[in-house]
Structure formats: structure tokens, C-alpha cells
Design an enzyme around this catalytic site. Structure first.
Site, PDB file in Angstrom:
ATOM      1  N   SER A   1     -11.692   1.204  -5.706  1.00  0.00           N
ATOM      2  CA  SER A   1     -11.481   1.778  -6.938  1.00  0.00           C
ATOM      3  C   SER A   1     -12.738   1.595  -8.027  1.00  0.00           C
ATOM      4  O   SER A   1     -12.430   1.347  -8.998  1.00  0.00           O
ATOM      5  CB  SER A   1     -10.128   0.714  -7.677  1.00  0.00           C
ATOM      6  OG  SER A   1      -9.214   0.896  -7.400  1.00  0.00           O
TER       7      SER A   1
ATOM      8  N   SER B   1     -26.297   7.601 -14.916  1.00  0.00           N
ATOM      9  CA  SER B   1     -25.692   6.561 -14.278  1.00  0.00           C
ATOM     10  C   SER B   1     -27.071   5.924 -13.313  1.00  0.00           C
ATOM     11  O   SER B   1     -27.867   6.928 -12.885  1.00  0.00           O
ATOM     12  CB  SER B   1     -24.315   6.875 -13.253  1.00  0.00           C
ATOM     13  OG  SER B   1     -24.518   5.982 -12.144  1.00  0.00           O
TER      14      SER B   1
ATOM     15  N   TYR C   1      -3.893  12.397   0.203  1.00  0.00           N
ATOM     16  CA  TYR C   1      -3.254  11.689  -0.403  1.00  0.00           C
ATOM     17  C   TYR C   1      -1.957  12.303  -1.289  1.00  0.00           C
ATOM     18  O   TYR C   1      -0.870  11.772  -1.179  1.00  0.00           O
ATOM     19  CB  TYR C   1      -4.161  10.818  -1.579  1.00  0.00           C
ATOM     20  CG  TYR C   1      -3.474   9.705  -2.409  1.00  0.00           C
ATOM     21  CD1 TYR C   1      -3.641   8.466  -2.223  1.00  0.00           C
ATOM     22  CD2 TYR C   1      -2.654  10.234  -3.521  1.00  0.00           C
ATOM     23  CE1 TYR C   1      -2.909   7.628  -3.207  1.00  0.00           C
ATOM     24  CE2 TYR C   1      -2.203   9.411  -4.358  1.00  0.00           C
ATOM     25  CZ  TYR C   1      -2.359   8.007  -3.999  1.00  0.00           C
ATOM     26  OH  TYR C   1      -1.744   7.010  -4.979  1.00  0.00           O
TER      27      TYR C   1
ATOM     28  N   GLU D   1       0.918  -1.423   0.141  1.00  0.00           N
ATOM     29  CA  GLU D   1       0.179  -0.100   0.050  1.00  0.00           C
ATOM     30  C   GLU D   1       0.857   1.203  -0.061  1.00  0.00           C
ATOM     31  O   GLU D   1       1.846   1.418   0.767  1.00  0.00           O
ATOM     32  CB  GLU D   1      -1.037  -0.134   1.428  1.00  0.00           C
ATOM     33  CG  GLU D   1      -2.399   0.428   0.946  1.00  0.00           C
ATOM     34  CD  GLU D   1      -3.198  -0.362  -0.115  1.00  0.00           C
ATOM     35  OE1 GLU D   1      -3.219  -0.229  -1.140  1.00  0.00           O
ATOM     36  OE2 GLU D   1      -3.759  -1.574   0.494  1.00  0.00           O
ATOM     37  N   HIS D   2       0.416   2.009  -0.830  1.00  0.00           N
ATOM     38  CA  HIS D   2       1.187   3.314  -1.053  1.00  0.00           C
ATOM     39  C   HIS D   2       2.683   3.259  -1.491  1.00  0.00           C
ATOM     40  O   HIS D   2       3.601   4.238  -1.162  1.00  0.00           O
ATOM     41  CB  HIS D   2       1.188   4.432   0.092  1.00  0.00           C
ATOM     42  CG  HIS D   2       0.018   4.749   0.442  1.00  0.00           C
ATOM     43  ND1 HIS D   2      -0.732   5.985  -0.149  1.00  0.00           N
ATOM     44  CD2 HIS D   2      -1.365   4.462   1.324  1.00  0.00           C
ATOM     45  CE1 HIS D   2      -1.824   6.359   0.229  1.00  0.00           C
ATOM     46  NE2 HIS D   2      -2.152   5.378   1.111  1.00  0.00           N
ATOM     47  N   THR D   3       2.942   2.033  -2.170  1.00  0.00           N
ATOM     48  CA  THR D   3       4.109   1.913  -2.686  1.00  0.00           C
ATOM     49  C   THR D   3       4.093   2.116  -4.226  1.00  0.00           C
ATOM     50  O   THR D   3       5.339   2.194  -4.818  1.00  0.00           O
ATOM     51  CB  THR D   3       4.610   0.510  -2.695  1.00  0.00           C
ATOM     52  OG1 THR D   3       3.321  -0.486  -2.987  1.00  0.00           O
ATOM     53  CG2 THR D   3       4.995  -0.087  -1.213  1.00  0.00           C
TER      54      THR D   3
ATOM     55  N   ASP E   1      -4.191   0.741  -9.275  1.00  0.00           N
ATOM     56  CA  ASP E   1      -5.731   0.534  -9.563  1.00  0.00           C
ATOM     57  C   ASP E   1      -6.151   0.401 -10.968  1.00  0.00           C
ATOM     58  O   ASP E   1      -6.688  -0.711 -11.283  1.00  0.00           O
ATOM     59  CB  ASP E   1      -6.733   1.952  -8.954  1.00  0.00           C
ATOM     60  CG  ASP E   1      -6.080   2.159  -7.588  1.00  0.00           C
ATOM     61  OD1 ASP E   1      -5.755   1.450  -6.939  1.00  0.00           O
ATOM     62  OD2 ASP E   1      -6.930   2.992  -6.997  1.00  0.00           O
TER      63      ASP E   1
HETATM   64  C1  GLA Z   1      -5.067   4.660  -4.296  1.00  0.00           C
HETATM   65  C2  GLA Z   1      -4.344   5.054  -5.475  1.00  0.00           C
HETATM   66  C3  GLA Z   1      -3.253   3.831  -5.828  1.00  0.00           C
HETATM   67  C4  GLA Z   1      -2.580   3.681  -4.610  1.00  0.00           C
HETATM   68  C5  GLA Z   1      -3.432   3.184  -3.692  1.00  0.00           C
HETATM   69  C6  GLA Z   1      -2.679   3.029  -2.210  1.00  0.00           C
HETATM   70  O1  GLA Z   1      -6.049   3.729  -4.480  1.00  0.00           O
HETATM   71  O2  GLA Z   1      -5.414   5.285  -6.530  1.00  0.00           O
HETATM   72  O3  GLA Z   1      -2.701   4.333  -6.836  1.00  0.00           O
HETATM   73  O4  GLA Z   1      -1.572   4.570  -4.303  1.00  0.00           O
HETATM   74  O5  GLA Z   1      -4.382   4.378  -3.025  1.00  0.00           O
HETATM   75  O6  GLA Z   1      -1.778   1.890  -2.099  1.00  0.00           O
END
Ligand code: GLA
Length: 391
Positions: free
Chosen positions: A127, A69, A224, A35-37, A174
Site C-alpha cells: 500500500s 519525491s 484487479y 483478501e479481496h473481501t 488499504d
Molecule cells: C488491494 C486493494 C484493497 C484490497 C486488496 C485485496 O490492496 O487496494 O482494497 O481489495 O487489494 O484484498
């Protein structure tokens, strides 16, 4: 999803039932670890879900694109020359971002009638936005016969749309997972080189359960972007000692030796998370290869701890949901998934305790937060595709 019902809604909106729209689908995703990598050039291990976004699309023969939608009340019609402007904070900015990218590539768009319908919980960190982007990109590339664009091109295009049009500096995870998902496999992606492997997920006796905090994710986009900037700052501190362009370029051992070069404790913690999380992804993949689910679960727990203490993207609700899960006998791993600041957790739960898990965690979480959580069984599914309808 009841497609007949969607067709009915499409014809109720746009008429002309003799001309059927084409149907496309893009899934949501859950990230198992890493995560967040991604925006740090590191490793991730997501998979596509059974939930996703359907898009019914038909050429209109006019110079406008019509958006509707089943999930949101907001509808609109936008002229082909007006698609470079954002529409407040509306969901249509995701498809508009894709169209804006296509226009930058000098693609001449046509008028379309579009109806979106998704069953991914909104704002849950699964996502739904990448899913709307990818279903739009894939549908437009298909109906406009842009055969030269590969799925990977569409993944990159969708990420650019989110960065430039929507304004979130997200990484590629994502859109990649949504586009490239493979049933019963996780995607082990190197976000620097974009090389990837599919890793079979055999959960003998266990189930992946997603739990939604149902907490609204306020300000997620700006927080973020703040983390993205903090990681860039860490790179500028470390670069004179070991030349690097992203935090993913160095190992944890290297970082350990030079971490004091980062004078700011907060920035040092952010870097510690990213670099240790990268190592956890590698370890997690090797656990999966060995069939060591307990080892995999322990890494999930460690990942959450680091996201809580070093990266500080969890918050009371996510932490409570994970703590309640970890108390249950038969849960071997629990962590937040996605960007954080609310959203979902992912849990590795022994099959025979799943019912009890939902009951106990549901009650414990609600007592402490006053919010009812929601649970979903994650089925690992295929990526973005057209759904062919027999007439
Ligand atoms: C969101 C972002 C991704 C990723 C995650 C954290 O989903 O869209 O690119 O950075 O956060 O892992």
C-alpha cells in the site's frame, strides 16, 4: 528515516531554510487475512507497518503546487486550476486525486511546496499508494485547518480518489489500515458497515516476516478491476435466489446450497473464494482471541490456497515463495498479501528459525525463479499522523 537529511533536500529544492516545512507520516500496511473481501462488503484484518511515506509541506504563497519525491525522478509544478488532469502514469496522480476530491468539496486549495519520501518498497502490495494518498489528505486537512474532517472521512476521500482519479476500483481496506492503524493491533473491519475492533496481536515466540517476490506487477490494476466485475456478476446470478447486494451478505453455508445457480464455473470460483475467505477472517479473529497461533497459521495457508485456485491472483512467484516458506520447520502460516499478481507474502515464523528461514526460502525461491527475494520484519505500528519537530 533521517529527517535532517530530508529537510536538507527540501531546502535544496525550494530554498528559504528559515521557514521550516511541517512533517507528516502515513504508514504502509500488511493484511493478515481477508483478501479481496473488502469491495465485496466482507471482513478484513490488516495492520499498519513501521514503513511509510513522509511528507514535508510548506505554503508557497503562489498559485502552484510543487511536487517532488526522493523515490522518483519525476517532479512537477501544477497550477491550482489544472489539478483535475492526470499526469500520465506518474506517482503525482495519487496526491492529485486527493486534491481533486477536495476541490469537488469546494475546498479552496493554496499553493504548496511538497517533498515526499517513502521507505515502503514500491509495487510490493504493501500500500505505498494508499500511504501517499493518506499522508496528502491528512497533511492538507491539517494545514488548511479542515477540523471538521475526521480520519475516517479522509480514509473515504482517499478511496474515492483512487477509484475516480487513478481508476482502480479498490475497496477501503488499504486507506483504512493506513489511516487508523494502532501499534501492536490488527484492525478487524466490517467493510459493509465500517464498524471495526482493534485486536491485540501477541505473537509469543513468533515473528511476522514479509517476503517480497520482487516481481514487477504488470497490469495489476486492470486484472484487479476484472475480479471486481466477476464478483458483481456472481451477485446478479445469486440475487434471484437469496436477495443480496454484495457477496459478503451471505454465509458459506448459504452459498454452498445455491452455488449451482452460477452457471459460469469461473465466476462460481471467484464467489467461493470471497465467501470462504470471509469465514476465515472470523475464524482467524477467534483464534487470536484464544491465543491459538497454530490455528491462525492454518487459516493463512488455506487463504493462500483459495487465492491461488479459486481467485487466481497469485502466479508462479507468489506460489513458489509460499511453498518454499511452508517447507521450513517452524513456519506455521504463509500466504500472499494485498492484491496479488506479484508483491509480497506474509509469514508467521518461530523466532529461533527466522535466520534459517530467510536463507532457505531465499535460496529455494531464487533457484526456481531467478529472482532474489527481500525480507522484512513487520512491526505493527500506528496510523497517519503529524511528526512534531522541536526547533
Ligand atoms: C488491494 C486493494 C484493497 C484490497 C486488496 C485485496 O490492496 O487496494 O482494497 O481489495 O487489494 O484484498
Amino acid at each position: 528515516m533521517n529527517l535532517n537529511n530530508l529537510f536538507e533536500q527540501f531546502f535544496a529544492l525550494y530554498g528559504n531554510p528559515d521557514e521550516k516545512p511541517r512533517v507528516f507520516f502515513a504508514p504502509g500496511r500488511v493484511n493478515l487475512i481477508g483478501e479481496h473481501t473488502d469491495y465485496n462488503g466482507g471482513f478484513v484484518l490488516p495492520c499498519a507497518l513501521q514503513y511509510g511515506t513522509y511528507l514535508l509541506i510548506r505554503p508557497s504563497g503562489k498559485e502552484v503546487i510543487k511536487f517532488a519525491s526522493t523515490n522518483f525522478e519525476f517532479r512537477c509544478e501544477i497550477g491550482l486550476n489544472d489539478i483535475s488532469a492526470k499526469v500520465n502514469d506518474q506517482w503525482v496522480n495519487y496526491p492529485l486525486g486527493i486534491m481533486d476530491q477536495l476541490r469537488q468539496m469546494n475546498v479552496s486549495l493554496r499553493g504548496f511546496e511538497m517533498l515526499y519520501s517513502g521507505d515502503i518498497p514500491n509495487n510490493a502490495g504493501l500500500s505505498s499508494s494508499a500511504s501517499i494518498e493518506m499522508v496528502t489528505a491528512y497533511a492538507l486537512a491539517t494545514v488548511l485547518r479542515m477540523t471538521e474532517l475526521s480520519m475516517m472521512d479522509l480514509v473515504k476521500l482517499s478511496q474515492r480518489a483512487e477509484n475516480q482519479f487513478v481508476g482502480v476500483n479498490c475497496g477501503i481496506m488499504d486507506q483504512f489500515a493506513v489511516g487508523m492503524g494502532v501499534k501492536d493491533h490488527a484492525l478487524f473491519l466490517n467493510c459493509q458497515t465500517l464498524e471495526y475492533k482493534t485486536i491485540p496481536i501477541r505473537l509469543d515466540g513468533f515473528t511476522l516476516i514479509i517476503a517480497n517476490t520482487n516481481k514487477k506487477r504488470g497490469l495489476a490494476g486492470s486484472k484487479y478491476n476484472e475480479r471486481v466485475t466477476e464478483c458483481q456478476l456472481a451477485v446478479t446470478y445469486l440475487n434471484p435466489i437469496i436477495p443480496l447486494s454484495k457477496l459478503g451478505d451471505i454465509s458459506f453455508m448459504q452459498f454452498y446450497k445455491i452455488q449451482d445457480q452460477i452457471p459460469d464455473e469461473l465466476v462460481r470460483k471467484r464467489a467461493r473464494h470471497v465467501i470462504s475467505e470471509n469465514q476465515r477472517v472470523l475464524n482467524a479473529v477467534s483464534c487470536l482471541h484464544k491465543g491459538d497461533l497454530a490455528g491462525f497459521g492454518a487459516l493463512m495457508n488455506a487463504s493462500h490456497e483459495s487465492l491461488r485456485d479459486n481467485y487466481e491472483v497469485t502466479g508462479f512467484e507468489l506460489d513458489t515463495l509460499v511453498e518454499e516458506a511452508q517447507k521450513v520447520n517452524g513456519v506455521i502460516g504463509a500466504r500472499m498479501t494485498g492484491a496479488g499478481f506479484g508483491g509480497c507474502t506474509v509469514n508467521l515464523v518461530r523466532n529461533n528459525v527466522v535466520e534459517g528461514f530467510m536463507e532457505r526460502v531465499g535460496t529455494g525461491y531464487e533457484c526456481k525463479t531467478g529472482i532474489k527475494p527481500t525480507f522484512y520484519h513487520a512491526e505493527i505500528s500506528n496510523g497517519t499522523r503529524e511528526i512534531l519537530i522541536n526547533n
